[in-house]
Design an enzyme around this catalytic site. Structure first.
Site, short mmCIF file in Angstrom:
data_model
loop_
_atom_site.label_atom_id
_atom_site.label_comp_id
_atom_site.label_asym_id
_atom_site.label_seq_id
_atom_site.Cartn_x
_atom_site.Cartn_y
_atom_site.Cartn_z
N ASP A 134 0.75 -0.60 0.19
CA ASP A 134 0.25 0.27 -0.05
C ASP A 134 1.20 1.38 0.30
OD1 ASP A 134 -2.11 1.44 0.25
OD2 ASP A 134 -1.76 1.84 2.54
N LYS A 135 0.12 2.41 -0.13
CA LYS A 135 1.08 3.76 -0.65
C LYS A 135 0.58 4.37 1.01
CE LYS A 135 -0.10 7.58 -1.85
NZ LYS A 135 -0.74 8.83 -0.98
N LYS A 177 -9.18 17.94 -13.50
CA LYS A 177 -7.60 17.99 -12.91
C LYS A 177 -7.43 19.86 -12.22
CE LYS A 177 -5.44 13.52 -14.24
NZ LYS A 177 -6.87 13.05 -15.07
N LYS A 198 -5.59 26.40 -9.54
CA LYS A 198 -4.37 25.47 -9.84
C LYS A 198 -4.41 24.25 -10.08
CE LYS A 198 -5.40 24.16 -4.60
NZ LYS A 198 -5.13 24.65 -3.34
N THR A 244 -2.54 1.01 -4.57
CA THR A 244 -3.18 2.28 -3.88
C THR A 244 -4.24 2.87 -4.10
OG1 THR A 244 -2.90 4.84 -3.00
CG2 THR A 244 -2.17 4.21 -4.70
N ASN A 273 -8.43 -1.39 4.59
CA ASN A 273 -8.60 -1.49 2.52
C ASN A 273 -7.35 -2.57 2.11
OD1 ASN A 273 -7.52 0.79 3.47
ND2 ASN A 273 -6.78 1.00 1.29
#
Length: 1025
Positions: free
Chosen positions: A375-376, A527, A546, A655, A766
């Protein structure tokens, strides 16, 4: 309900289809199970419920009080190895098949079963205590009297619909979906007008909710209040929900429980913890089958040489019993005890403190891992964002030059005349640019400052005076919090915000007020995020935006540095955002607002029309700056991943976070090296698109793969074999936006397609499915609870401990287990060879060579301790194993325990057994007991010398075990006069004959070992000299 303690999921079947939706047993309807159905939940009227629901408890135990003993025995005897010995022991109740005392067969089997049952009982008790601790935590329950009394219950193990009278709240969901963003949750609107929370139970209302399912991103339901005039019917969505395994970031929430137990989303995304059997155990089981085949062949040969005379079928069974030591019963108990020692060594290692072994049956699996899936968030990273870089095009500010930024901000707001006179025109230009950039960063976000009591100042006073010590920031993204915290550190502080306004405090203490006119939130499609604000002091309207560099490059005015600097910062592992602004006149904004409102009122193609209106503003914007934010890695993540890569282990990162975040972290952690190309798999939704993208990916060589969960699902649906074949060739793979079920699916596919061992590492709820599906599951005890840790086979406190866990303990455990198992087989084959020689010499008689205590003592007190001391042997020091991870790569081929090494030990056993037996037959003088004395003594000495020959690094316990075993044998000779002539063993004739036989059986092997080390040394030999 306030949800502060994450859920440890209850056990559940792997796949959630129609076949297993009827519960776990035929009586599941009585237990609150049955088919999953929609439900109507009345507030304050539990007697109106239409169906039974699962209990709100967790249960990670494999057995209960009634199924423990039958279950353990079944799991033991379902394997050929143990069933064989059970049948063997039972056969001794038949008079015609009995070869000796009953205890010679039942005592070893009973010892094996006792150790196994004791080990399983200890693990079940520990599991029960862990579950009891979580199930006994306190929660608050809203009563019909409006009070909130405390009672024993199950905190954090439910799904709720939110009725909080205090308004909206933020939710942390990283334990459920892996996303680090804080999610905004809204209460049911019509309940906000109630005076107190207790009035929720006085109104006539109910919640209708859809049937339980695994989708954690959507929910469909309605809230109905019948006592109103007219009745109120309000729709419910994901924004009104609080899933189990999530945590309320601040404040208190009142909710109604909708799903519990096995109907929770987190539980339905969690696979059933399977009983893991190690690859090593399967290989040993295969070898025992070969040995059993050899046993049958030898028995048939013996009967055939008798020409099948008389009751030959009984003779076959007697020979099967006579040569039963070919399959060693002590092998299983030695391995089980060895694994317990390996687990104890892991727990006692001071260099990996806090490590817990929850599955003591598979420590040797750690020595053969080919794929590591991690996982991250919270595993590779600390989930703490730190601002690292501000880039203005011509000048960049890093962490070591933030004081310059601070001075620029101060000079922009100071009114000191002398300071203005000393400032040059260039200085003014730079200060102005820095000020505009910092101001934009302080405004373009969704961060809300929240004031809490700190024990000295109460909440209302802190909010009124903007107390810095009481302020915390809440946001839907940790990136935004880090940006706002940075602007505070350089002098521009966000002190207040509501839905329509924002307040900033300057370095001089002045409060600047801004009216929020419009907000365009971040989406995965756009995004970018934008905000239109009006400066109340100057009346200026400004549009700030941004976003990701790929999107913003087409929005900002032409420049020649954006693309290059974005690439430079991304290569450093920083998450880059481009900040821009555009000044608007009042007329321009009024025109935009009219078109924007009109677009939002559209019924058809609303989102397209809204996006078109917003894009009309996103033209020729002024580029202000680039920001670089780093998600801080766990300690020593980079060297640990380097060690794993050099050890031949491929690392995949799975992830639930965004693609950009995952890619940046992979680069920052050096999971993807700077020299490697990256292939970002384009989003695909159809079979044709997946085919084209796979063909494009096939043309790439030695590049890392980055793919989203949606695209992965399409590829696995249509091109599972082709995708896995290509992915397995990649040096690194990053899968982002993965659901818990997808993580487990990837692990399962790797196991099926490659046949290699997998290890899954994670820290959140998770990750539980992935951890339980992998051959070795490692849980990291993170800040967000112990869900993964409790469900894992091994638990560590930091990711960096994984290197030592695999390189040192995994490697040693596998090599020691291989040496121990083969030596136990050798010990049994030696005595079986002697029995075969003895029977063949004496006209193939089915008469045992050794009886009674001799046969039991041989496998226990005489040789057990020296043989078992091999669990302490090691070929290199732990420091060397960590320094040269390439040594681990040799184990991936399974060479320590292979058919080749097995055959070598078989030949050694046949040679030594034959030499000892023929030597005893040639040198004995007159009586049969002399054969027994000479051969048995030579056998014991040979085994002790063979242990010494096998040992690579001596331990004090090995020396003690050798001497103690020899002393036990010499001392026991006094009591073995029934089998051994006491007077004969004290003669010189006995001593020289035993010495001669022992030398002939062992000396050639010592010579061969020396020659092999001299001319064909192993890989580690140069490192140990």
């Amino acid at each position: 309900m306030t949800d502060n303690i994450p859920l440890q999921p209850v056990r559940r079947a792997k796949r959630h289809n129609s076949k297993n939706r009827n519960g776990c047993c035929p009586w599941s309807r009585c237990c609150g199970g049955g088919d999953f159905r929609p439900r109507t939940v009345w507030l304050g009227h539990p007697e109106k419920r239409e169906q039974r629901y699962p209990k709100n408890v967790i249960n990670n135990q494999k057995y209960n009080f009634f199924t423990f003993l039958p279950g353990v025995l079944f799991n033991q005897f379902k394997y050929f190895f143990n069933l064989y010995f059970l049948l063997l022991a039972c056969s001794q109740f038949v008079e015609e098949l009995r070869l000796g005392a009953l205890y010679t067969y039942w005592v070893p089997l009973g010892l094996v079963l006792f150790i196994t049952i004791a080990r399983e009982a200890i693990e079940e008790i520990r599991c029960y205590l862990r579950d009891k601790e979580v199930n006994s935590q306190i929660y608050s329950k809203l009563s019909t009297r409006g009070e909130i009394p405390s009672s024993a219950g199950h905190k954090g193990k439910r799904f709720s619909i939110m009725f909080s009278p205090s308004g909206s709240c933020f939710l942390r969901t990283d334990q459920l979906d892996g996303e680090t963003d804080w999610k905004l949750r809204l209460p049911v609107a019509c309940t906000q007008r109630l005076p107190t929370a207790g009035d929720l139970l006085q109104i006539r209302s109910f919640v209708y909710a859809e049937e339980p399912n695994i989708d954690i991103h959507n929910f469909i339901g309605t809230f109905t209040r019948e006592d109103g005039d007219p009745p109120v019917n309000e729709s419910l969505s994901i924004e009104n929900t609080l899933w189990a395994s999530t945590v309320v970031a601040s404040g208190t929430v009142v909710g109604v429980v909708i799903y519990t137990g096995k109907e929770l989303r987190s539980v339905m995304n969690t696979s059933n913890p399977r009983h893991k059997v190690g690859l090593f155990d399967l290989e040993v089981n295969c070898l025992t089958k070969i040995l059993f085949g050899a046993l049958v062949v030898v028995s048939l040969v013996m009967v055939a040489l008798q020409h099948f005379a008389g009751r030959w079928y009984l003779q076959i069974f007697r020979f099967l019993l006579l040569f039963s030591h070919i399959v060693p019963i002590s092998l299983r108990v030695n391995l089980d005890m060895g694994k317990m020692v390996f687990s104890w060594m892991i727990k006692r290692d001071s260099k990996i403190p806090g490590t817990v072994v929850r599955a003591s049956t598979i420590p040797e699996q750690l020595g053969r891992i080919s794929y590591l899936l991690t996982d991250k968030t919270g595993t590779l990273t600390q989930n703490e964002m730190v601002f690292r870089r501000l880039h203005l095009g011509t000048v960049a500010y890093g962490m070591d030059s933030m004081d310059e930024v601070q001075s620029h901000i101060f000079s922009a707001y100071t009114q000191c005349l002398s300071r203005k006179e000393l400032t040059t025109k260039v200085r003014k230009t730079i200060s102005s640019r820095v000020h505009e950039a910092v101001k934009a960063i302080a405004l373009v976000h969704n961060v809300t400052p929240v004031y809490e009591s700190n024990g000295v100042t109460d909440q209302a006073e802190a909010e009124q005076h903007y107390e810095d010590t009481c302020r915390v920031y809440q946001a839907s993204s940790p990136d935004e919090v880090s940006l706002v915290q940075w602007t505070e550190s350089v002098g521009l502080t966000l002190v207040g915000r509501d839905q329509s306004s924002m307040q900033l405090r300057t370095p001089t203490g002045q409060i600047m007020n801004f009216t929020i006119l419009q907000i365009f939130p971040f989406t995965y499609e756009s995004k970018r995020m934008g905000i239109i604000v009006r400066d109340e002091s100057a009346g200026e309207i400004t549009f700030y935006m941004k976003g990701a560099d790929m999107v913003m490059a087409g929005i900002v005015q032409y420049n020649d540095w954006l693309e290059e600097e974005c690439g430079n910062m991304a290569r450093e592992g920083l998450r880059v955002l481009v900040v821009a602004k555009k000044s608007l006149t009042e007329e321009q904004y009024q025109d935009f607002e009219a078109r924007y409102v009109q677009a939002k009122l559209s019924v058809h193609d609303r989102s397209l029309k809204v996006a078109t209106v917003i894009e009309s503003l996103e033209m020729e914007m002024e580029l202000l700056c680039l920001t670089g934010v780093e998600d801080q890695l766990q300690t020593d993540v980079r060297p640990t991943l380097e060690i794993l890569r050099n050890a031949g282990i491929k690392v995949w990162m799975l992830t639930g976070d965004k693609l950009e975040t995952a890619t940046c972290t992979a680069k920052n952690a050096h999971l993807i090296t700077r020299s490697q190309d990256i292939h970002i798999f384009r989003p695909v939704t159809t079979r044709g698109e997946a085919h084209l993208e796979l063909n494009a990916f096939r043309r790439k060589h030695d590049c890392a793969l980055v793919i989203s969960g949606d695209s992965l699902e399409v590829c696995l649906k249509y091109y599972e074999y082709e995708f896995m074949e290509l992915a397995c060739q990649c040096p690194a793979v990053v899968c982002c936006r993965c659901t818990p079920t997808q993580k487990a699916q990837i692990v399962r596919l790797l196991q099926e397609r490659t046949g290699k061992l997998t290890c899954a590492v994670g820290d959140g709820g998770n990750d539980v499915s992935m951890i339980q599906e992998a051959d070795c599951g490692v849980g990291v005890e993170g800040k967000e609870g112990k869900q993964a840790s409790l469900a894992a086979d091994f638990s560590v406190t930091q990711f960096k401990h994984l290197g030592r866990l695999l390189m040192v303990h995994g490697r040693n455990s596998y090599k020691r287990a291989a040496a121990l198992s083969q030596f136990v087989i050798h010990r049994s084959l030696c005595i079986s060879t002697m029995q075969a020689v003895f029977s063949s010499v004496f006209y193939f008689a089915s008469v045992p060579l050794y009886q009674g205590f001799l046969i039991i003592g041989y496998s226990t007190v005489y040789t057990m301790f020296p043989v078992f001391s091999l669990v302490l042997d090691k070929d290199v020091k732990s420091e060397v194993a960590m320094l040269y991870p390439e040594l681990y790569k040799d184990l991936l081929k399974g060479r320590p325990l292979s058919f080749k090494t097995f055959l070598i030990w078989v030949l050694i056993s046949i040679y030594q057994g034959s030499i000892i037996m023929y030597g005893a037959l040639l040198l004995f003088e007159s009586e049969f007991v002399h054969i027994v004395a000479i051969s048995f003594t030579s056998l014991i000495l040979t085994e002790l010398l063979m242990v010494a020959l096998t040992v690579q690094t001596w331990h004090w316990f090995m020396i003690v075990a050798e001497l103690l075993s020899l002393a036990c044998y010499i001392a026991s000779l006094v009591f073995l006069h029934e089998f051994i002539d006491i007077y004969f063993i004290t003669t010189v004739s006995f001593l020289w004959k035993v010495t001669a036989i022992t030398l002939v059986s062992c000396l050639p092997l010592y010579i061969l070992k020396y020659l092999r080390r001299r001319f064909s040394p192993p890989n580690y030999s140069k490192l140990t000299t």
